[in-house]
Scaffold this active site. Sequence first.
Site, mmCIF file in Angstrom:
data_model
loop_
_atom_site.group_PDB
_atom_site.id
_atom_site.type_symbol
_atom_site.label_atom_id
_atom_site.label_comp_id
_atom_site.label_asym_id
_atom_site.label_seq_id
_atom_site.Cartn_x
_atom_site.Cartn_y
_atom_site.Cartn_z
ATOM 1 N N GLY A 125 -2.291 -2.189 12.803
ATOM 2 C CA GLY A 125 -0.969 -1.786 12.314
ATOM 3 C C GLY A 125 -0.976 -0.687 11.259
ATOM 4 O O GLY A 125 0.095 -0.326 10.751
ATOM 5 N N LYS A 171 15.111 -6.698 3.751
ATOM 6 C CA LYS A 171 15.483 -5.698 4.761
ATOM 7 C C LYS A 171 16.891 -5.910 5.334
ATOM 8 O O LYS A 171 17.558 -4.949 5.686
ATOM 9 C CB LYS A 171 14.451 -5.669 5.898
ATOM 10 C CG LYS A 171 13.140 -5.032 5.489
ATOM 11 C CD LYS A 171 12.199 -4.904 6.675
ATOM 12 C CE LYS A 171 10.886 -4.267 6.231
ATOM 13 N NZ LYS A 171 9.968 -4.045 7.341
ATOM 14 N N LEU A 178 0.826 -1.210 0.000
ATOM 15 C CA LEU A 178 0.000 0.000 0.000
ATOM 16 C C LEU A 178 0.859 1.259 0.000
ATOM 17 O O LEU A 178 0.345 2.368 -0.019
ATOM 18 C CB LEU A 178 -0.906 -0.014 1.245
ATOM 19 C CG LEU A 178 -1.893 -1.193 1.303
ATOM 20 C CD1 LEU A 178 -2.602 -1.228 2.643
ATOM 21 C CD2 LEU A 178 -2.915 -1.082 0.179
ATOM 22 N N SER A 179 2.189 1.085 0.013
ATOM 23 C CA SER A 179 3.072 2.250 0.088
ATOM 24 C C SER A 179 2.905 3.209 -1.090
ATOM 25 O O SER A 179 2.894 4.424 -0.884
ATOM 26 C CB SER A 179 4.533 1.807 0.221
ATOM 27 O OG SER A 179 4.725 1.248 1.496
ATOM 28 N N ASP A 192 10.790 1.711 10.850
ATOM 29 C CA ASP A 192 9.701 0.841 11.341
ATOM 30 C C ASP A 192 9.446 1.027 12.846
ATOM 31 O O ASP A 192 8.313 1.227 13.275
ATOM 32 C CB ASP A 192 10.028 -0.633 11.081
ATOM 33 C CG ASP A 192 9.756 -1.051 9.643
ATOM 34 O OD1 ASP A 192 8.908 -0.423 8.991
ATOM 35 O OD2 ASP A 192 10.403 -2.004 9.180
ATOM 36 N N ARG A 202 6.551 -18.313 19.832
ATOM 37 C CA ARG A 202 6.285 -19.747 19.645
ATOM 38 C C ARG A 202 7.596 -20.526 19.768
ATOM 39 O O ARG A 202 7.672 -21.531 20.473
ATOM 40 C CB ARG A 202 5.653 -19.940 18.260
ATOM 41 C CG ARG A 202 5.401 -21.351 17.887
ATOM 42 C CD ARG A 202 4.776 -21.422 16.516
ATOM 43 N NE ARG A 202 5.684 -20.908 15.480
ATOM 44 C CZ ARG A 202 5.413 -20.946 14.188
ATOM 45 N NH1 ARG A 202 4.282 -21.465 13.761
ATOM 46 N NH2 ARG A 202 6.278 -20.469 13.306
ATOM 47 N N GLY A 212 5.927 -12.424 19.718
ATOM 48 C CA GLY A 212 6.687 -12.615 18.486
ATOM 49 C C GLY A 212 8.117 -12.158 18.692
ATOM 50 O O GLY A 212 8.399 -11.357 19.608
ATOM 51 N N ALA A 213 9.005 -12.684 17.866
ATOM 52 C CA ALA A 213 10.425 -12.323 18.012
ATOM 53 C C ALA A 213 11.085 -12.245 16.633
ATOM 54 O O ALA A 213 12.270 -12.493 16.492
ATOM 55 C CB ALA A 213 11.138 -13.354 18.887
ATOM 56 N N GLY A 214 10.304 -11.880 15.624
ATOM 57 C CA GLY A 214 10.849 -11.742 14.273
ATOM 58 C C GLY A 214 11.381 -10.333 14.047
ATOM 59 O O GLY A 214 11.675 -9.590 14.992
HETATM 60 P P1 NDP Z 1 9.105 -12.583 10.683
HETATM 61 O O1 NDP Z 1 8.984 -13.648 9.678
HETATM 62 O O2 NDP Z 1 10.429 -11.969 10.947
HETATM 63 O O3 NDP Z 1 8.537 -13.120 12.095
HETATM 64 C C1 NDP Z 1 7.336 -13.846 12.149
HETATM 65 C C2 NDP Z 1 6.918 -14.038 13.601
HETATM 66 O O4 NDP Z 1 5.612 -14.637 13.611
HETATM 67 C C3 NDP Z 1 7.832 -14.957 14.398
HETATM 68 O O5 NDP Z 1 7.879 -14.501 15.731
HETATM 69 C C4 NDP Z 1 7.108 -16.301 14.286
HETATM 70 O O6 NDP Z 1 7.398 -17.183 15.340
HETATM 71 C C5 NDP Z 1 5.675 -15.841 14.404
HETATM 72 N N1 NDP Z 1 4.703 -16.813 13.876
HETATM 73 C C6 NDP Z 1 4.516 -17.140 12.569
HETATM 74 N N2 NDP Z 1 3.518 -18.055 12.488
HETATM 75 C C7 NDP Z 1 3.099 -18.307 13.747
HETATM 76 C C8 NDP Z 1 2.109 -19.162 14.322
HETATM 77 N N3 NDP Z 1 1.345 -19.942 13.551
HETATM 78 N N4 NDP Z 1 1.934 -19.160 15.656
HETATM 79 C C9 NDP Z 1 2.686 -18.359 16.439
HETATM 80 N N5 NDP Z 1 3.638 -17.530 15.970
HETATM 81 C C10 NDP Z 1 3.849 -17.511 14.638
HETATM 82 O O7 NDP Z 1 8.025 -11.477 10.223
HETATM 83 P P2 NDP Z 1 8.000 -9.904 10.584
HETATM 84 O O8 NDP Z 1 8.403 -9.732 12.010
HETATM 85 O O9 NDP Z 1 8.705 -9.139 9.525
HETATM 86 O O10 NDP Z 1 6.443 -9.583 10.395
HETATM 87 C C11 NDP Z 1 5.489 -10.119 11.278
HETATM 88 C C12 NDP Z 1 4.117 -9.482 11.029
HETATM 89 O O11 NDP Z 1 4.185 -8.091 11.197
HETATM 90 C C13 NDP Z 1 3.561 -9.719 9.636
HETATM 91 O O12 NDP Z 1 2.191 -10.021 9.782
HETATM 92 C C14 NDP Z 1 3.709 -8.383 8.935
HETATM 93 O O13 NDP Z 1 2.676 -8.190 8.002
HETATM 94 C C15 NDP Z 1 3.564 -7.416 10.111
HETATM 95 N N6 NDP Z 1 4.263 -6.146 9.891
HETATM 96 C C16 NDP Z 1 3.542 -4.987 9.937
HETATM 97 C C17 NDP Z 1 4.180 -3.751 9.750
HETATM 98 C C18 NDP Z 1 3.363 -2.496 9.778
HETATM 99 O O14 NDP Z 1 3.882 -1.455 9.340
HETATM 100 N N7 NDP Z 1 2.181 -2.499 10.293
HETATM 101 C C19 NDP Z 1 5.625 -3.660 9.525
HETATM 102 C C20 NDP Z 1 6.309 -4.961 9.531
HETATM 103 C C21 NDP Z 1 5.620 -6.138 9.707
HETATM 104 P P3 NDP Z 1 8.571 -18.327 15.217
HETATM 105 O O15 NDP Z 1 9.845 -17.608 15.562
HETATM 106 O O16 NDP Z 1 8.165 -19.346 16.190
HETATM 107 O O17 NDP Z 1 8.545 -18.795 13.781
#
Ligand code: NDP
Length: 274
Positions: free
Chosen positions: A239, A66, A16-17, A103, A151, A127-129
């Site tokens: 978000g 990224k 959407l950017s 971000d 998770r 979450g820890a991504g």
């Molecule tokens: P990453 O792939 O880096 O991290 C994904 C995270 O989601 C991990 O912590 C993962 O856990 C967890 N996860 C995935 N599936 C499951 C599940 N079924 N049950 C539990 N935990 C789960 O992604 P990002 O951090 O880059 O993005 C995460 C979300 O944030 C996305 O939905 C993205 O759209 C949104 N986002 C929104 C932004 C905004 O501007 N509003 C900006 C950036 C991201 P595990 O480590 O166990 O795999």
Amino acid sequence: MEKHFAVIGNPIAHSLSPAMHQGGYREMGLEADYLRCEVEPHALPQAVQGLKALGFTGWNVTVPFKEQIIPWLDELTPEALRAGAVNTVKVMEDGRLLGHNTDGKGFVRSIQEELKPEKDMQVVILGAGGAAKGIAMALLPYQVKITLLNRTMERAQQLAELINSRGGRAVAEAWGPGEWLKSAQLIVQTTSLGLKKEKYSFSLEGISPETLVVDIIFNPWETPFLREARERGCRTLNGAGMLLYQGALAWEFWLGGQAPVAGMKKGLLEALPK
Ligand code: NDP
């Protein structure tokens, strides 16, 4: 002279950017365009050089580039260094490429009207991504206390260690409900759970209605997680604000001055799938 901007990623069709930034150009009467560029993973260095050669002022970077883009840049801002990831690139006057990350600060700006982060505030990040890391790093200067749940617990532990090594205060806990539900002042849902409207892994029973609950997903507009929080009496935010303010901060990084937030918001809302 017309300015050129873009977002690179893969996939990128749903970004959407462009609509958001074009809404800003309309408000400011700026002659500029903003393209959506799908880049094949092996072609990232060529894409970077191509955008530079074509005279782009700057561009945004999204999944999966990224972190991958860092070796192709000349310099990073402190925000990009802290996050270990780049979502905004600016071509400097001398042609050098400066990587930045908006971000985390975009997230902090998006909650300011509801809650100002302050010392000792209890923050829970689910979450820890990449997104969790960016948000945690942006919260560091406020000296909040962070509880991380993921998770895959090991990733939460690694992120907690990183936060603590940079002077923050973080602990990792097992994925599931716990005492944290009662004491959290801010809960940030950063996992991708809910993107497909799926039910959350656990219930929020026992959550304090005083808590501000943010889910950084904005499509769907309200995830089942966020709906449950709202139904339990909490203030909630999705978000879209984070997306808007990371964009506004990118605008200011490229062009200086104050971003036309109202126009950008209008562009964003018009483009959101109904
Ligand atoms: P990453 O792939 O880096 O991290 C994904 C995270 O989601 C991990 O912590 C993962 O856990 C967890 N996860 C995935 N599936 C499951 C599940 N079924 N049950 C539990 N935990 C789960 O992604 P990002 O951090 O880059 O993005 C995460 C979300 O944030 C996305 O939905 C993205 O759209 C949104 N986002 C929104 C932004 C905004 O501007 N509003 C900006 C950036 C991201 P595990 O480590 O166990 O795999």
